[in-house]
Design a protein around this motif. Sequence first.
Motif, PDB file in Angstrom:
ATOM      1  N   ALA A  60       6.229   7.698  -4.026  1.00 21.23           N
ATOM      2  CA  ALA A  60       6.869   7.751  -5.344  1.00 21.23           C
ATOM      3  C   ALA A  60       7.410   6.388  -5.748  1.00 21.23           C
ATOM      4  O   ALA A  60       7.254   5.958  -6.896  1.00 21.23           O
ATOM      5  CB  ALA A  60       7.994   8.785  -5.334  1.00 21.23           C
ATOM      6  N   ARG A  61       8.027   5.699  -4.794  1.00 17.69           N
ATOM      7  CA  ARG A  61       8.587   4.379  -5.100  1.00 17.69           C
ATOM      8  C   ARG A  61       7.478   3.383  -5.450  1.00 17.69           C
ATOM      9  O   ARG A  61       7.629   2.582  -6.365  1.00 17.69           O
ATOM     10  CB  ARG A  61       9.438   3.885  -3.925  1.00 17.69           C
ATOM     11  CG  ARG A  61      10.714   4.699  -3.714  1.00 17.69           C
ATOM     12  CD  ARG A  61      11.645   4.065  -2.686  1.00 17.69           C
ATOM     13  NE  ARG A  61      12.859   4.862  -2.559  1.00 17.69           N
ATOM     14  CZ  ARG A  61      13.112   5.705  -1.558  1.00 17.69           C
ATOM     15  NH1 ARG A  61      12.216   5.842  -0.570  1.00 17.69           N
ATOM     16  NH2 ARG A  61      14.228   6.402  -1.514  1.00 17.69           N
ATOM     17  N   PRO A  69       8.264  14.064   4.238  1.00 17.90           N
ATOM     18  CA  PRO A  69       9.207  13.646   3.200  1.00 17.90           C
ATOM     19  C   PRO A  69       9.279  12.126   3.032  1.00 17.90           C
ATOM     20  O   PRO A  69       9.310  11.610   1.905  1.00 17.90           O
ATOM     21  CB  PRO A  69      10.539  14.222   3.687  1.00 17.90           C
ATOM     22  CG  PRO A  69      10.151  15.399   4.527  1.00 17.90           C
ATOM     23  CD  PRO A  69       8.885  15.008   5.202  1.00 17.90           C
ATOM     24  N   GLY A  70       9.293  11.398   4.135  1.00 16.86           N
ATOM     25  CA  GLY A  70       9.375   9.945   4.035  1.00 16.86           C
ATOM     26  C   GLY A  70       8.176   9.350   3.348  1.00 16.86           C
ATOM     27  O   GLY A  70       8.299   8.417   2.540  1.00 16.86           O
ATOM     28  N   ASP A  71       6.976   9.885   3.647  1.00 17.88           N
ATOM     29  CA  ASP A  71       5.759   9.392   3.008  1.00 17.88           C
ATOM     30  C   ASP A  71       5.777   9.674   1.512  1.00 17.88           C
ATOM     31  O   ASP A  71       5.337   8.851   0.690  1.00 17.88           O
ATOM     32  CB  ASP A  71       4.531  10.044   3.638  1.00 17.88           C
ATOM     33  CG  ASP A  71       4.310   9.606   5.079  1.00 17.88           C
ATOM     34  OD1 ASP A  71       4.922   8.579   5.477  1.00 17.88           O
ATOM     35  OD2 ASP A  71       3.550  10.285   5.793  1.00 17.88           O
ATOM     36  N   ALA A  72       6.282  10.876   1.141  1.00 20.75           N
ATOM     37  CA  ALA A  72       6.339  11.241  -0.274  1.00 20.75           C
ATOM     38  C   ALA A  72       7.262  10.296  -1.048  1.00 20.75           C
ATOM     39  O   ALA A  72       6.936   9.850  -2.152  1.00 20.75           O
ATOM     40  CB  ALA A  72       6.814  12.683  -0.433  1.00 20.75           C
ATOM     41  N   GLN A  80      -3.292  -3.215 -11.644  1.00 19.70           N
ATOM     42  CA  GLN A  80      -3.804  -2.135 -10.803  1.00 19.70           C
ATOM     43  C   GLN A  80      -3.176  -0.824 -11.230  1.00 19.70           C
ATOM     44  O   GLN A  80      -2.091  -0.795 -11.810  1.00 19.70           O
ATOM     45  CB  GLN A  80      -3.506  -2.397  -9.325  1.00 19.70           C
ATOM     46  CG  GLN A  80      -2.012  -2.428  -8.994  1.00 19.70           C
ATOM     47  CD  GLN A  80      -1.749  -2.660  -7.513  1.00 19.70           C
ATOM     48  OE1 GLN A  80      -2.589  -3.167  -6.796  1.00 19.70           O
ATOM     49  NE2 GLN A  80      -0.569  -2.259  -7.069  1.00 19.70           N
ATOM     50  N   GLU A  81      -3.888   0.253 -10.937  1.00 19.04           N
ATOM     51  CA  GLU A  81      -3.351   1.585 -11.194  1.00 19.04           C
ATOM     52  C   GLU A  81      -2.391   1.950 -10.065  1.00 19.04           C
ATOM     53  O   GLU A  81      -2.460   1.397  -8.962  1.00 19.04           O
ATOM     54  CB  GLU A  81      -4.482   2.612 -11.270  1.00 19.04           C
ATOM     55  CG  GLU A  81      -5.493   2.381 -12.371  1.00 19.04           C
ATOM     56  CD  GLU A  81      -4.952   2.700 -13.763  1.00 19.04           C
ATOM     57  OE1 GLU A  81      -3.759   3.055 -13.893  1.00 19.04           O
ATOM     58  OE2 GLU A  81      -5.729   2.596 -14.725  1.00 19.04           O
ATOM     59  N   ALA A  82      -1.494   2.877 -10.328  1.00 21.15           N
ATOM     60  CA  ALA A  82      -0.606   3.358  -9.270  1.00 21.15           C
ATOM     61  C   ALA A  82      -1.374   4.195  -8.252  1.00 21.15           C
ATOM     62  O   ALA A  82      -0.975   4.306  -7.094  1.00 21.15           O
ATOM     63  CB  ALA A  82       0.544   4.166  -9.873  1.00 21.15           C
ATOM     64  N   CYS A  83      -2.467   4.762  -8.699  1.00 22.64           N
ATOM     65  CA  CYS A  83      -3.333   5.530  -7.794  1.00 22.64           C
ATOM     66  C   CYS A  83      -3.822   4.608  -6.670  1.00 22.64           C
ATOM     67  O   CYS A  83      -4.356   3.522  -6.940  1.00 22.64           O
ATOM     68  CB  CYS A  83      -4.515   6.082  -8.588  1.00 22.64           C
ATOM     69  SG  CYS A  83      -5.878   6.696  -7.580  1.00 22.64           S
TER      70      CYS A  83
END
Length: 329
Positions: A16-17, A9-12, A151-154
């Motif tokens: 996202a941020r 969960p923390g990594d997700a 840069q891309e978010a990817c």
Amino acid sequence: MTDTPIFQPGDALASARRTLLTEAQAIETLAARLDDAFAEAVRLLLACRGRVVVSGLGKTGHIGRKIAATLASTGTPAFFLHAAEAVHGDLGMLTAQDVLIALSHSGASQELLTVLPAVRRLGAKVIAITGNPQSELAQLADIHLNGAVDQEACPLNLAPTASTTAALALGDALAVACLEARGFGPEDFARSHPGGALGRRLLTHVRDVMRQGGAVPRVPLSATLFQALEEMSAKGMGMTVIVDDANRPAGIFTDGDLRRLIERRGDLRGLLAAEGMSRNPRTIAAEALAVDAAAQMDEQRLSQMLVVGKQGELIGALHMHDLMAAKVV
């Protein structure tokens, strides 16, 4: 890539941020970079005598569909043309009066580059949105809007993410600038969205939802109380209108008036309905917006409102349930 993804969960949340902040930064950079080319693009769209045709391929194609939809719903007639289909006959949709908005982040989409010479020969103007001002597409267009991102978010900097967000935001900016220049208002928006909540609120008039003719409970001034009660029971509005000889409302007799009359008089035999009616009932014109009627009824705590014509004659009646059924409230 692992067969079984490891979810933390923390990594997700951290991912996202990062994505949101990267895309927000891309839009901020885009806003700071806007110049006279954007104003010229708006001028070109406003002067268009045909349609605005938005074209792209892949991810930018999806963005193009949304840009075309936004333009069309805000006063700038537009449609989407898939770049791959354009080179196989759909280019016939364009006319010399149209403006083409071509989207390609690289500016090197072969389908668009194949289409552009034909578009130019036709006489239509071209606005290109790319991430490379030096690209062939940018150079061939009449106006180029720079949608480059740092840069891309990817995390691989490969999947179109920040770049498509920037292109979408730029399309929204064009649509809103045109909207404001045209003086496009809520009523105009409603006409493009007749099935939505705003459309119902701004396009539905009292005449569209009022009860009329034999559905309106009414009795003459000479009616007895029991005749009035029979009319109320038959029409199911919880009231009856008491009209004069010219069919103008002299008053309204409601369930509440009946209770108050019982408390005051007790014996109701021989009474006329007019003796217990409420005078000066609230009225509204048939041409008024139904949402205005709903606001007045809510403010004055009314369940019913009468609809009158230009001479004050009774032509209909509204019940709050009618407005709710029409989804005006």
